[in-house]
Design a protein around this motif. Structure first.
Motif, mmCIF file in Angstrom:
data_model
loop_
_atom_site.group_PDB
_atom_site.id
_atom_site.type_symbol
_atom_site.label_atom_id
_atom_site.label_comp_id
_atom_site.label_asym_id
_atom_site.label_seq_id
_atom_site.Cartn_x
_atom_site.Cartn_y
_atom_site.Cartn_z
ATOM 1 N N ILE A 38 0.674 -1.177 -0.072
ATOM 2 C CA ILE A 38 0.039 0.165 0.107
ATOM 3 C C ILE A 38 0.868 1.124 0.137
ATOM 4 N N GLN A 39 1.912 1.157 0.848
ATOM 5 C CA GLN A 39 2.927 2.460 0.704
ATOM 6 C C GLN A 39 3.377 2.554 -0.471
ATOM 7 N N ARG A 40 3.885 1.396 -1.143
ATOM 8 C CA ARG A 40 4.565 1.700 -2.363
ATOM 9 C C ARG A 40 3.626 2.173 -3.385
ATOM 10 N N LEU A 41 2.312 1.627 -3.430
ATOM 11 C CA LEU A 41 1.304 2.389 -4.537
ATOM 12 C C LEU A 41 0.937 3.663 -4.221
ATOM 13 N N ASN A 42 1.127 4.020 -2.766
ATOM 14 C CA ASN A 42 0.828 5.500 -2.634
ATOM 15 C C ASN A 42 1.995 6.521 -3.166
ATOM 16 N N GLY A 43 3.250 6.037 -3.050
ATOM 17 C CA GLY A 43 4.279 6.708 -3.500
ATOM 18 C C GLY A 43 4.310 6.889 -5.074
ATOM 19 N N LEU A 44 3.685 5.514 -5.555
ATOM 20 C CA LEU A 44 3.671 5.530 -7.069
ATOM 21 C C LEU A 44 2.516 6.531 -7.435
ATOM 22 N N VAL A 45 1.525 6.423 -6.762
ATOM 23 C CA VAL A 45 0.437 7.574 -7.088
ATOM 24 C C VAL A 45 1.001 9.035 -7.142
ATOM 25 N N LEU A 46 1.764 9.259 -6.191
ATOM 26 C CA LEU A 46 2.129 10.506 -5.991
ATOM 27 C C LEU A 46 3.269 10.713 -7.393
ATOM 28 N N THR A 47 4.116 9.884 -7.431
ATOM 29 C CA THR A 47 5.225 10.123 -8.490
ATOM 30 C C THR A 47 4.282 10.279 -10.021
ATOM 31 N N LEU A 48 3.506 9.702 -10.012
ATOM 32 C CA LEU A 48 2.623 9.870 -11.191
ATOM 33 C C LEU A 48 1.889 11.255 -11.258
ATOM 34 N N ARG A 49 1.452 11.741 -10.222
ATOM 35 C CA ARG A 49 1.052 13.089 -10.247
ATOM 36 C C ARG A 49 2.270 14.052 -10.700
ATOM 37 N N VAL A 84 6.640 8.437 -16.216
ATOM 38 C CA VAL A 84 5.897 7.556 -15.443
ATOM 39 C C VAL A 84 5.905 6.226 -15.915
ATOM 40 N N ARG A 85 5.871 6.061 -17.438
ATOM 41 C CA ARG A 85 6.122 4.632 -18.057
ATOM 42 C C ARG A 85 7.025 3.860 -17.626
ATOM 43 N N SER A 86 8.125 4.553 -17.675
ATOM 44 C CA SER A 86 9.472 3.777 -17.154
ATOM 45 C C SER A 86 9.344 3.476 -15.723
ATOM 46 N N ALA A 87 8.808 4.358 -14.858
ATOM 47 C CA ALA A 87 8.905 3.994 -13.375
ATOM 48 C C ALA A 87 7.738 2.754 -13.354
ATOM 49 N N LEU A 88 6.669 2.926 -14.116
ATOM 50 C CA LEU A 88 5.640 1.842 -13.894
ATOM 51 C C LEU A 88 6.298 0.551 -14.270
ATOM 52 N N LEU A 89 7.027 0.351 -15.436
ATOM 53 C CA LEU A 89 7.549 -0.687 -15.906
ATOM 54 C C LEU A 89 8.590 -1.345 -14.941
ATOM 55 N N ALA A 90 9.352 -0.310 -14.345
ATOM 56 C CA ALA A 90 10.577 -0.804 -13.374
ATOM 57 C C ALA A 90 9.835 -1.071 -12.427
ATOM 58 N N GLU A 91 8.669 -0.634 -11.938
ATOM 59 C CA GLU A 91 7.939 -0.912 -10.668
ATOM 60 C C GLU A 91 7.496 -2.246 -10.889
ATOM 61 N N ALA A 92 6.784 -2.542 -12.086
ATOM 62 C CA ALA A 92 5.981 -3.923 -12.375
ATOM 63 C C ALA A 92 7.110 -4.750 -12.518
ATOM 64 N N GLU A 93 8.370 -4.643 -12.952
ATOM 65 C CA GLU A 93 9.432 -5.663 -13.085
ATOM 66 C C GLU A 93 9.812 -5.873 -11.733
ATOM 67 N N GLU A 94 9.989 -4.954 -10.697
ATOM 68 C CA GLU A 94 10.517 -5.239 -9.414
ATOM 69 C C GLU A 94 9.287 -6.013 -8.656
ATOM 70 N N ALA A 95 8.079 -5.570 -8.937
ATOM 71 C CA ALA A 95 7.089 -6.343 -8.330
ATOM 72 C C ALA A 95 6.866 -7.617 -8.698
ATOM 73 N N ARG A 96 7.106 -7.845 -9.917
ATOM 74 C CA ARG A 96 6.868 -9.313 -10.600
ATOM 75 C C ARG A 96 8.241 -10.024 -9.884
ATOM 76 N N ARG A 97 9.456 -9.377 -9.707
ATOM 77 C CA ARG A 97 10.508 -10.469 -9.003
ATOM 78 C C ARG A 97 10.036 -10.480 -7.604
ATOM 79 N N GLY A 98 9.751 -9.614 -7.030
ATOM 80 C CA GLY A 98 9.436 -9.649 -5.369
ATOM 81 C C GLY A 98 8.429 -10.693 -5.226
ATOM 82 N N TRP A 99 7.136 -10.705 -6.499
ATOM 83 C CA TRP A 99 6.304 -11.741 -6.161
ATOM 84 C C TRP A 99 6.790 -13.165 -6.408
#
Length: 285
Positions: free
Chosen positions: A108-119, A126-141
């Motif tokens: 939840i904290q990460r998604l809140n930070g992402l929302v703030l970054t998107l704003r 935003v796209r690169s951050a989302l891709l990096a975040e998604a890759e990191e989330a996938r690896r973490g998952w």
């Protein structure tokens, strides 16, 4: 002739009376000893019956108490094992919940930070951050999924080991219960055997008591016969003394009135000496 018979009767009477009295005293002493011994045997039988009954009751009570204690102990051990297993599973479940809650809070904290970054950021960022975040989330998952799978396997192994331990404890409890049943059966057989032995001993002692009762009755009859014989001898002795007194009186009267003449007839007097053997023969028969 009458004087010699009377003297011999007087000499034999004390001996016969002393012999009869001694025999009577001996029979009375034997009868008293037998009665005392019979009472001792009866007391012994009663004491043995009470002791055997108390021993049987005590053995049965001890066996019942031991069986109850063992059942209670087995039940308590099972309850303790189940409580420990329940507490372990609850603790593991709580730890797992806490870990999941922490993961969700971080997400939840990460998604809140992402929302703030998107704003604040541009579209490319935003796209690169989302891709990096998604890759990191996938690896973490993936890492989290592997870890969860490993924990699931460990939990299954723990559950299997707990089930095996529970099965072994149940088998041990069943084996212990079988041993207790066997011990109880063996103890019951021992109690029955002891009871049969006691009954045999009591029957034997009762047979001995019956034999001694018969002996006492026989001695009572013999003592009665001896008493009757002594009474008859006493009566015969008294009759003989009366006859001797009559004979003496007759002799004195004949001496005083006719000193030089002899009587033509004499009274028919039965001397004790002539009647004594007959009485002894009849009493002996």
């Amino acid at each position: 002739m009458s004087k010699r018979g009377g003297g011999r009767g007087k000499g034999e009477r004390p001996d016969a009376m002393a012999t009869l009295q001694a025999a009577n005293e001996e029979l009375r002493a034997k009868l008293t000893d037998i009665q005392i011994e019979l009472q001792h045997e009866k007391n012994k039988v009663s004491r043995l019956e009470r002791e055997k009954s108390q021993e049987l009751k005590a053995e049965h009570h001890r066996a019942t108490v031991a069986l109850t204690e063992l059942k209670t102990k087995l039940h308590e051990e099972k309850q303790k094992e189940l409580a420990v297993t329940r507490e372990t599973l609850l603790r593991q479940h709580e730890m797992e919940l806490m870990r999941v809650i922490k993961i969700k809070d971080g997400e939840i904290q990460r998604l809140n930070g992402l929302v703030l970054t998107l704003r604040d950021a541009s579209t490319d960022k935003v796209r690169s951050a989302l891709l990096a975040e998604a890759e990191e989330a996938r690896r973490g998952w993936e890492v989290e999924r592997c870890r969860l799978q490993q924990e699931v396997l460990e939990l299954r192994k723990s559950k299997r080991s707990l089930e095996d331990a529970l099965t072994s404890s149940q088998q041990a409890g069943q084996a212990r219960a079988a041993e207790l049943r066997s011990a109880h059966h063996h103890h019951q057989e021992e109690l029955n055997r002891t009871k049969r032995d006691c009954e045999k001993e009591v029957r034997r002692l009762m047979d001995e008591i019956k034999l001694k009762d018969r002996a006492v009755s026989v001695l009572d009859k013999a003592l009665g016969l001896q008493a009757g014989h002594a009474h008859r001898l006493q009566l015969q002795t008294q009759a003989a003394e009366q006859q001797i007194a009559v004979l003496r009186d007759a002799q004195r009267a004949g001496t005083n009135h006719t000193p030089n003449s002899t009587p033509n007839t004499t009274p028919h007097i039965v001397s004790p000496a002539s009647s004594w053997p007959c009485c002894m023969t009849s009493s002996n028969t």
